[in-house]
Design an enzyme around this catalytic site. Structure first.
Site, PDB file in Angstrom:
ATOM      1  CG  ASP A 196      -1.968   0.844   1.380  1.00  0.00           C
ATOM      2  OD1 ASP A 196      -2.676   1.128   0.223  1.00  0.00           O
ATOM      3  OD2 ASP A 196      -2.003   1.872   2.323  1.00  0.00           O
ATOM      4  NE  ARG A 197       3.045   2.898   4.737  1.00  0.00           N
ATOM      5  CZ  ARG A 197       2.578   3.965   5.241  1.00  0.00           C
ATOM      6  NH1 ARG A 197       1.999   5.165   5.131  1.00  0.00           N
ATOM      7  NH2 ARG A 197       2.209   3.674   6.795  1.00  0.00           N
ATOM      8  CG  MET A 277      -9.588   8.563   3.354  1.00  0.00           C
ATOM      9  SD  MET A 277     -11.052   8.612   2.255  1.00  0.00           S
ATOM     10  CE  MET A 277     -10.785  10.170   1.442  1.00  0.00           C
ATOM     11  NE  ARG A 278      -0.601   5.748   2.096  1.00  0.00           N
ATOM     12  CZ  ARG A 278      -0.698   4.932   3.222  1.00  0.00           C
ATOM     13  NH1 ARG A 278      -1.355   3.945   3.244  1.00  0.00           N
ATOM     14  NH2 ARG A 278      -0.364   5.566   4.417  1.00  0.00           N
ATOM     15  CB  ALA A 279      -6.941   4.411  -3.152  1.00  0.00           C
TER      16      ALA A 279
END
Length: 724
Positions: A196-197, A277-279
């Protein structure tokens, strides 16, 4: 005479890897995107493209004498090299490579022992994270990186800073970098936290077009024959692409993200059910970068589509068995259903093409043309990167097309005329009447996976770092110290770096005898040095030996068996084990999957596993014995765990009890999963487990919640007895 280093292969000469090139360029335009993860088969120019990128990045202005690369216009107030001078200079952007076998000290930095012991000064030697500040940190085979290094990378990538607390040193410094990783999924998947990073991910595979493949070979042979001449031929194209990166960076702050487009981004991310919410942030940043790369001042839906194709595939995966990729039809539908209220028409340049069109870069010039003949690249990106449309036969969605299909549907399994394989072979094990081999039944789909009990090997191992059994490793907590001796460097006994407090304590009592003057340096000898002994967790070899005979299919157990094995595979992935799969049916056993770190490959073999025929249990055990022996020669420190999935019956071959004794004698840890069900049970699996010296569990006992329920039940019973 020193040999002249070979220059890197030009990025503009890379053929047919349009998505890969575009994703790297977008991360260069907007480093806050979060970097790129490149997934693909071996030999697809992953490392070549990443290393070529460094020569195209603009130089950075750094304070002279600062080992941490501080920006003179915005210096780090906590930089260990404070106070800074006023002089500064420009240096090329750095591409720092993190080897898979690097130590934590190499990554974070460590105490300068030479200065500490000779001058009594606490001096810090910066690590790779300091060198990568304001540059690129490249990790080849990132999926093979040790877990303790992954944890350090996660912290640094999330916070943009590095904190070191060790050996009486407390250091903090800035570390903002573009993280680029490459991996081959066949060698194992990446931990979800690190996956995910990465802001973007791209799937690459070699083109199947003969013209494209021929062009790749032609250019590579020309480069190998005369690297300097080849680089010179592409020098002008490289210069144009570098100038375009610089121009796009300068243009990026002026790019507007309309509120309608922002809502469209949020709707697309919600439609794909991504976590967190990173996407949304990554898609927004990537869309702005793509607009700047294309020379536009306003983000459009085309930019959002390109960004989503790179930013969402790896965030949709819920477990390592989910196939990567994107449903383009669903993406297009989500974009159409959430169009901005006032969509802007694409900007047109005076020449009649889209702004930022084919002039330079992979939009049509350097990456798709030969500098000599001007021929179009067979798979050039002139119609993809600049227009905002993803290539039709490459990118993350292309990998999904190559995935093996799952098991047949329920309609296929229950079509008219099909009868389950009867159990007659197992009912008459002593008959000598020759029989025709029973036909194999179509594969059945596995039941849903579940959380399984934790099986650990006893004692302390010395295997590769993982998350299953206790082991002496080079990482983990320090449990003891040991003197440095001649053989310690060759033994994997958990001895890691020098343990400074223990070393100084051992030397303290001898300073007077050695004539140390007050205030002078500490006088050390070799026999004073102490190494820290560290205890952590290791990964094991989990070898599955699965009964696929007719008795397993006749009682409709194979779906439950596959579900159990799938659950154990998921547990092995989370614990960083290597897994292998043996199946036995008919007259022999087959090594369906040699030991590997790719549990996804094991899942694919499991999906296609047919059933039927007799039960050669002894053949399965023999094959397991051979595989374990070969793996011990290859990696003597990786301890095996045999997981035998069977009902204990054997109708072909020798008596398995004699083979089981050998496993017990050699100390091979084993678990027998008893698949026998029904009101009448023969208990053959229990006898086999006793012969193996292993543990017997049923399919129901594998579930972690059943174990928790047993514990709660025992606690409740004891409480009731005390109250009574």
């Amino acid at each position: 005479m020193e040999e002249t280093p070979v220059p890197p292969y030009p990025l503009t000469a890379v053929v047919g890897m349009d998505d890969l090139v575009l994703s790297l360029l977008l991360s260069s335009v907007a480093p806050d995107i979060g970097g790129v993860l490149v997934r693909g088969e071996k030999g697809t120019a992953k490392s070549t493209a990443v290393r070529a990128l460094a020569n195209l990045l603009p130089s950075v202005d750094v304070i002279s004498g600062c080992r941490f690369g501080c920006d003179p216009h915005s210096p780090d107030q906590d930089c260990p090299d404070q106070p800074h001078g006023h002089e500064h200079h420009a240096r090329p952007a750095r591409l720092v490579e993190l080897p898979v076998g690097a130590t934590e000290d190499r990554l974070l930095g460590s105490l300068d022992l030479d200065r500490a012991l000779s001058a009594g000064v606490r001096a810090y030697e910066p690590g790779l994270l300091a060198a990568a500040h304001r540059g690129i940190l490249y990790v080849d085979e990132v999926n093979l990186l040790h877990d303790h290094l992954v944890d350090v990378l996660l912290d640094a990538a999330a916070m943009g800073r590095v904190h070191i607390e060790r050996e009486s040193i407390s250091i903090t410094h800035a570390s903002r970098f573009v993280l680029v990783g490459t991996m081959n999924p066949e060698e194992g998947e990446l931990r979800p936290q690190l996956l995910d990073r990465f802001g973007l991910t791209v799937e690459v595979r070699a083109s199947r077009d003969p013209d494209t493949r021929a062009e790749v070979v032609r250019r590579r042979l020309a480069f190998d024959a005369d690297p300097e001449r080849f680089v010179k031929d592409w020098q002008e194209a490289e210069r144009e692409l570098a100038a375009r990166i610089t121009s796009a960076r300068a243009h990026l702050p002026a790019v507007e993200l309309p509120d309608g487009v922002l809502r469209q981004i949020a709707a697309v991310c919600a439609a794909f059910d991504v976590d967190g919410m990173r996407a949304d942030l990554v898609v927004a940043r990537t869309a702005r970068a793509h607009a700047a790369w294309s020379g536009r001042t306003r983000v459009t839906s085309d930019d959002v589509r390109v960004a989503a194709m790179f930013a969402l595939p790896h965030r949709r995966r819920r477990d390592p068995f989910d196939a990567p990729g994107m449903d383009e039809n669903l993406l297009d539908e989500a974009l159409r259903d959430n169009l901005p209220d006032d969509p802007e028409p694409p900007e047109i340049d005076p020449d009649g093409g889209p702004a930022g069109g084919p002039e330079g870069g992979p939009d049509g010039g350097p990456g798709g043309q030969s500098p000599t003949d001007g021929q179009d690249n067979p798979e050039g990106t002139a119609d993809t990167a600049g227009s905002g449309a993803a290539p039709p036969d490459s990118g993350p969605e292309a990998a999904a097309e190559g995935q093996a299909p799952a098991g047949p549907s329920s309609q296929e399994q229950s079509r008219p005329g099909r009868k389950p394989q009867d159990d007659q072979d197992d009912q008459d094990p002593n008959t000598e009447t020759p029989r025709a081999p029973a036909p194999a039944q179509d594969p059945v789909s596995a039941t849903a996976p579940f959380k399984v009990r934790s099986f650990k090997l006893p004692g302390l191992g010395k295997g590769a770092a993982g998350r299953r059994s206790r082991a002496l490793t080079t990482s983990g907590r320090t449990v003891a110290t040991r003197p440095l001796d001649a053989g310690s460097a060759s033994r994997q006994d958990g001895s890691g770096r020098v343990h400074l407090p223990a070393t100084l304590t051992a030397a303290a009592a001898r300073q007077h005898a050695r004539g140390r003057e007050p205030g002078g340096p500490v006088l050390l000898r070799r026999d004073d040095i102490r190494l820290g002994v560290r205890e952590g967790r290791e990964g094991n070899l989990i070898l599955f030996c699965v009964d696929a005979s007719g008795s397993m299919a006749a009682k409709k157990r194979m779906a439950a068996v596959k579900g159990a094995v799938l659950s154990l595979l998921l547990d092995a992935y989370q614990r960083r084990d290597r897994v292998g799969l043996i199946t036995f049916r008919g007259a022999d056993a087959e090594l369906a999957l040699p030991p590997t770190g790719a549990v996804e490959a094991a899942r694919m073999r499991l999906d296609r596993l047919p059933t039927g025929g007799r039960t050669p249990l002894s053949a399965g055990l023999r094959r397991a014995w051979a595989v374990i022996g070969n793996e011990r020669l290859r990696d003597p420190h990786r301890r095996p765990l045999l997981v035998l999935v069977t009902d204990g019956r054997h109708t072909s071959g020798e008596d398995p009890a004699r083979i089981a004794v050998e496993f017990a004698r050699q100390g091979v840890r084993s678990v027998v999963v008893d698949c026998e069900r029904g009101p009448v049970k023969l208990g053959l699996a229990g006898k086999l487990a006793a012969g193996l010296g292993g543990e017997l569990v049923t399919l129901d006992d594998l579930r972690a919640e059943s174990l928790a329920g047993m514990v709660r039940s025992q606690v409740s019973d004891r409480t009731e007895r005390r109250i009574a």
